[in-house]
Scaffold this active site. Structure first.
Site, PDB file in Angstrom:
ATOM      1  N   LYS A  40     -42.602  42.245  37.777  1.00 25.33           N
ATOM      2  CA  LYS A  40     -42.550  43.690  38.010  1.00 25.33           C
ATOM      3  C   LYS A  40     -42.075  44.403  36.742  1.00 25.33           C
ATOM      4  O   LYS A  40     -42.588  45.472  36.371  1.00 25.33           O
ATOM      5  CB  LYS A  40     -41.599  43.989  39.174  1.00 25.33           C
ATOM      6  CG  LYS A  40     -41.745  45.390  39.769  1.00 25.33           C
ATOM      7  CD  LYS A  40     -43.109  45.578  40.398  1.00 25.33           C
ATOM      8  CE  LYS A  40     -43.237  46.890  41.128  1.00 25.33           C
ATOM      9  NZ  LYS A  40     -42.900  46.817  42.538  1.00 25.33           N
ATOM     10  N   GLY A  45     -44.168  47.221  59.446  1.00 24.56           N
ATOM     11  CA  GLY A  45     -43.153  46.888  58.463  1.00 24.56           C
ATOM     12  C   GLY A  45     -42.808  48.083  57.593  1.00 24.56           C
ATOM     13  O   GLY A  45     -43.218  49.224  57.861  1.00 24.56           O
ATOM     14  N   GLU A  91     -36.871  45.948  45.475  1.00 23.18           N
ATOM     15  CA  GLU A  91     -38.076  45.123  45.577  1.00 23.18           C
ATOM     16  C   GLU A  91     -37.856  43.962  46.544  1.00 23.18           C
ATOM     17  O   GLU A  91     -36.808  43.303  46.529  1.00 23.18           O
ATOM     18  CB  GLU A  91     -38.412  44.568  44.181  1.00 23.18           C
ATOM     19  CG  GLU A  91     -39.775  43.932  44.076  1.00 23.18           C
ATOM     20  CD  GLU A  91     -40.890  44.968  43.951  1.00 23.18           C
ATOM     21  OE1 GLU A  91     -42.048  44.576  44.130  1.00 23.18           O
ATOM     22  OE2 GLU A  91     -40.596  46.145  43.693  1.00 23.18           O
ATOM     23  N   TYR A 130     -22.149  47.694  15.892  1.00 23.83           N
ATOM     24  CA  TYR A 130     -20.985  47.241  16.649  1.00 23.83           C
ATOM     25  C   TYR A 130     -19.736  47.830  16.009  1.00 23.83           C
ATOM     26  O   TYR A 130     -19.717  49.000  15.654  1.00 23.83           O
ATOM     27  CB  TYR A 130     -20.974  45.703  16.724  1.00 23.83           C
ATOM     28  CG  TYR A 130     -20.047  45.171  17.784  1.00 23.83           C
ATOM     29  CD1 TYR A 130     -20.163  45.593  19.112  1.00 23.83           C
ATOM     30  CD2 TYR A 130     -19.057  44.258  17.468  1.00 23.83           C
ATOM     31  CE1 TYR A 130     -19.308  45.119  20.098  1.00 23.83           C
ATOM     32  CE2 TYR A 130     -18.195  43.763  18.442  1.00 23.83           C
ATOM     33  CZ  TYR A 130     -18.325  44.203  19.750  1.00 23.83           C
ATOM     34  OH  TYR A 130     -17.477  43.741  20.712  1.00 23.83           O
TER      35      TYR A 130
END
Length: 761
Positions: free
Chosen positions: A96, A198, A138, A41
């Protein structure tokens, strides 16, 4: 969604415990010191920030962007659940992400967007796109999904793919090419019926056309019947596939068809419709969980059929996991600006070609096959195939380069393939392989301590999953009470060895045992008394063929359980000493460690025998053993008897089994660090090889090592696996977890399968 309350509870606990969710973010850099933190950082982080400001492409050099994919949904078409909203879709998106990681080592942030407005959704994705190297859309409902993907592909400079559309298309296209080849048909002439209109159906049909299917040979149906050009109000997507034929029903469309592709609902194809198809028909019934026609019904109806489904319990599963992880892997690795048609077609060809290659033994083992061969029951690769990671991404990457969308072309393909294979070290494939193999031919396994809750939970899981047929031993009233507590309602055999109703069985077993031990000081009375002990009773069940294998040791010290097993079961023919190995699912891949439970300080020859038994066990998993004989010394650096013993064991192995990849004596760091071993000891048989088996000189070191790895690194362990026993008997570590008991049950089943094979030879 399950109607079973126990299954529902189990699923909820899985997602909630030990901490909510399925994925997490972990540091990849050191952070132990103040210096580390100042680099991570402020102030050190300013340097890469300034470099990226000069050139945005440097984000790939200094951040995770190049291996980070967003899985994005608005929750409008989630699995079979429909429009359930963004929050409710999150478990699916995390799932997923998990698949991306375990199959292709791709990191994922799941993003759930709370809008159904196409413009707002696209704007959101575009605004967060700088974070990611790729976008996986998705569970977005059609027709919005088409517009969202098209616009994002056009407006972003990173790969974008809607897997619901293209995943099934890519896998089924590979299967179709091979099925047509087997049926001796040309795609240009094939008459194709598509059930469903679809996103997936449209994408499948477009891809088939890209490979040569003719529009005039395609009929698409939806819930209203055949999509015809004269039907009013057709969407742009449906209009592309509308037919001029004067037919209205699926039944009419099926007459004379060569190919049926189902992406619709269960049981809409009848045997009569199947019979009306052309010779050698190809049927892809991919509705889940139940296909458009039952697999067995279809196979019984047409002997000349080539069939695929979306289910794992039938041959030729069209599974999206064969596609999306590897497509994104290849796209990310060349820093592709998009996933184009050329890349998708390259993935199709790679999958189709892979199915024609000789199948690795590991895959045959996983699916319980003697030899998987290209044919009607094997037209696409299996998800367990370890070659997928090395075959599909390079094909996709090459297509990206050749089509001009790769910003970072690959120069060294051999090195790239090695890197891909290395990425898969952290995946617990061996556990999935083991469980899958057990399910292929489940065996009757005795759980000798079934009156303990964790043992009973494990027995319940193996019953539910079809891993084994459990036989429960213990106090009957306790077992039944515990079964009620955990909703274990299945009809399983429960035996209380001490119960009055087992007296005849006890006496029969005792007589057999007494005859075998009567000259070793055992009386018939002693034998009858011993048969009241669960481990003796269980061992006799296996000996007499009333069970195929047994598990014990959960509640008792290891040595007390080993003793009756050695007395009653005994060693396999030709074996002079039994031993145990543990499989550790480490970040570098599976690591076999021996002997973890039996031999305290074996002499050199016995140590060599342990190495040989372990090597045979490694081969059972389709893995070529690479064996390091462990010590505190390296290749004769110490003349102490402890080191010399290991050296002598190696000499024995080199003399009597020269084909075995084994060497030592070796220290652990040299055994596990290929570069160190190659540089320091280039003469070693292990130089340049990845060691996967460690044989320790004594029980202290082996047992401590496997438990250290397990506890410090939170590594899954399978074992101890007993080696050298006459029958399938395995002894759990004291207090083993439910998961460990399930895995050891699978080991026992596989052991029984192997011993059954040997008996038949």
């Amino acid at each position: 969604m399950s109607n079973n309350p126990r299954k529902r509870r189990e699923a909820l606990v899985y997602h909630a415990k030990p901490k909510p969710g399925k994925i997490e973010v972990k540091p990849t850099k050191k952070y132990a010191t103040q210096r580390d933190l100042s680099l991570a950082y402020s102030p050190g982080v300013a340097e890469p920030c300034l470099e990226i400001e000069k050139d945005k492409e440097n984000a790939y050099k200094y951040t995770t962007k190049g291996n980070l994919v967003a899985v994005i949904s608005n929750g409008t078409a989630v699995l079979g659940l429909g429009d359930i909203g963004p929050e409710a879709s999150k478990p699916v998106m995390e799932g997923k992400g998990l698949l991306f990681k375990i199959f292709a080592d791709i990191d994922v942030f799941d993003i759930e967007v709370d809008t159904k407005d196409v413009d707002k959704f696209i704007e959101t994705v575009k605004n967060i796109a700088p974070t990611f190297g790729g976008i996986n859309l998705e569970d977005i409902k059609a027709p919005e999904a088409f517009e969202i993907e098209q616009r994002l592909k056009a407006e972003l400079d990173i790969p974008v793919m809607h897997d619901d559309q293209h995943g099934t298309a890519i896998i089924s296209a590979a299967a179709l090419l091979n099925a047509l080849e087997l049926s001796k048909k040309k795609i240009e002439k094939a008459k194709i019926v598509i059930s469903g209109a679809g996103a997936a159906a449209v994408s499948c049909t477009k891809l088939y056309k890209a490979f040569g299917a003719k529009a005039e040979n395609i009929v698409m149906t939806d819930s209203k019947g055949v999509i015809r050009k004269d039907r009013p109000g057709l969407s742009e997507e449906k209009m592309e596939f509308a037919t001029s034929r004067k037919i209205d029903t699926l039944e009419e469309a099926m007459k004379g068809a060569d190919v049926f592709v189902g992406l619709s609902i269960a049981n809409i194809v009848s045997p009569e419709m199947l019979k009306s198809m052309a010779k050698r028909p190809i049927v892809f019934a991919m509705a889940n969980p139940n296909p458009e026609i039952d697999y067995q019904l279809a196979m019984d109806t047409r002997k000349d059929i080539i069939m695929a489904t979306g289910r794992s319990d039938h041959p030729n599963q069209v599974n999206n996991v064969l596609g999306f992880p590897f497509i994104f892997r290849g796209a990310l690795d060349v820093r592709a600006t998009k996933i184009n048609e050329e890349m998708k077609m390259a993935a199709v060809k790679a999958l189709a070609e892979l199915a024609k290659e000789a199948v690795p033994e590991q895959v045959n083992i996983a699916y319980g096959e003697t030899r998987l061969n290209f044919g009607s029951d094997y037209i696409i690769p299996k998800p367990f195939d370890p070659r997928l990671i090395a075959k599909v991404p390079p094909a996709v990457a090459k297509a990206a380069m050749e089509s001009g969308v790769a910003k970072e072309p690959i120069q060294d393909w051999e090195r790239y393939e090695e890197e891909l294979l290395e990425r898969m070290g952290s995946d617990n494939k061996i556990t999935r392989l083991l469980l899958n193999r057990a399910k292929m031919n489940p065996k009757r396994i005795v759980f000798a301590e079934a009156d303990h809750l964790d043992v009973l939970k494990a027995a319940q899981i193996v019953q539910d999953e079809g891993i084994a047929i459990p036989i429960l031993l213990g106090r009957r009233e306790v077992i039944k009470e515990l079964m009620q507590e955990i909703d274990f309602n299945e009809d399983v055999l429960i035996i209380d060895p001490k119960a009055d109703d087992q007296e005849n069985q006890r006496k029969a077993y005792a007589k057999v045992y007494w005859k075998s031990r009567s000259r070793s000081g055992v009386t018939l009375y002693d034998a009858e008394k011993l048969m009241r002990e669960r481990n003796y009773f269980a061992a006799m069940m296996v000996n007499e063929g009333d069970a195929d294998g047994l598990l014990s040791g959960y509640s008792r010290a290891y040595p007390t359980v080993v003793k009756p097993m050695l007395e009653l079961i005994g060693m396999a023919p030709g074996v002079t000493r039994v031993a145990a190995t543990n499989i550790m699912n480490t970040s570098r891949g599976p690591l076999f460690i021996s002997d973890t439970s039996i031999n305290i300080d074996p002499p050199a020859k016995d140590l060599a025998k342990i190495a040989q038994m372990t090597a045979r066990t490694v081969k059972l998993f389709g893995i070529e053993p690479v064996v390091a004989m462990m010590s505190y010394a390296n290749f004769g650096s110490s003349k102490d008897p402890h080191a010399v013993k290991v050296k002598d064991a190696v000499a024995y192995l080199h003399r009597y089994q020269p084909d075995l990849n084994v060497d030592g004596e070796l220290q652990a760091d040299f055994a596990l660090n290929r570069e160190m071993l190659q540089n320091k000891f280039p003469f070693s048989k292990l130089a340049g090889k990845k060691v996967n088996t460690l044989i320790y000189p004594n029980l202290d070191s082996a047992n401590s090592t496997y438990k250290l790895i397990k506890e410090l690194n939170n590594v899954d362990s399978i074992g101890p696996i007993m080696m050298g026993m006459r029958r399938p008997v395995h002894i759990l570590q004291l207090g083993a977890s439910v998961e460990e008991i399930v895995n050891m049950t699978a080991i026992t089943v596989v052991d029984a399968q192997e011993k059954e094979k040997k008996q038949k030879k």
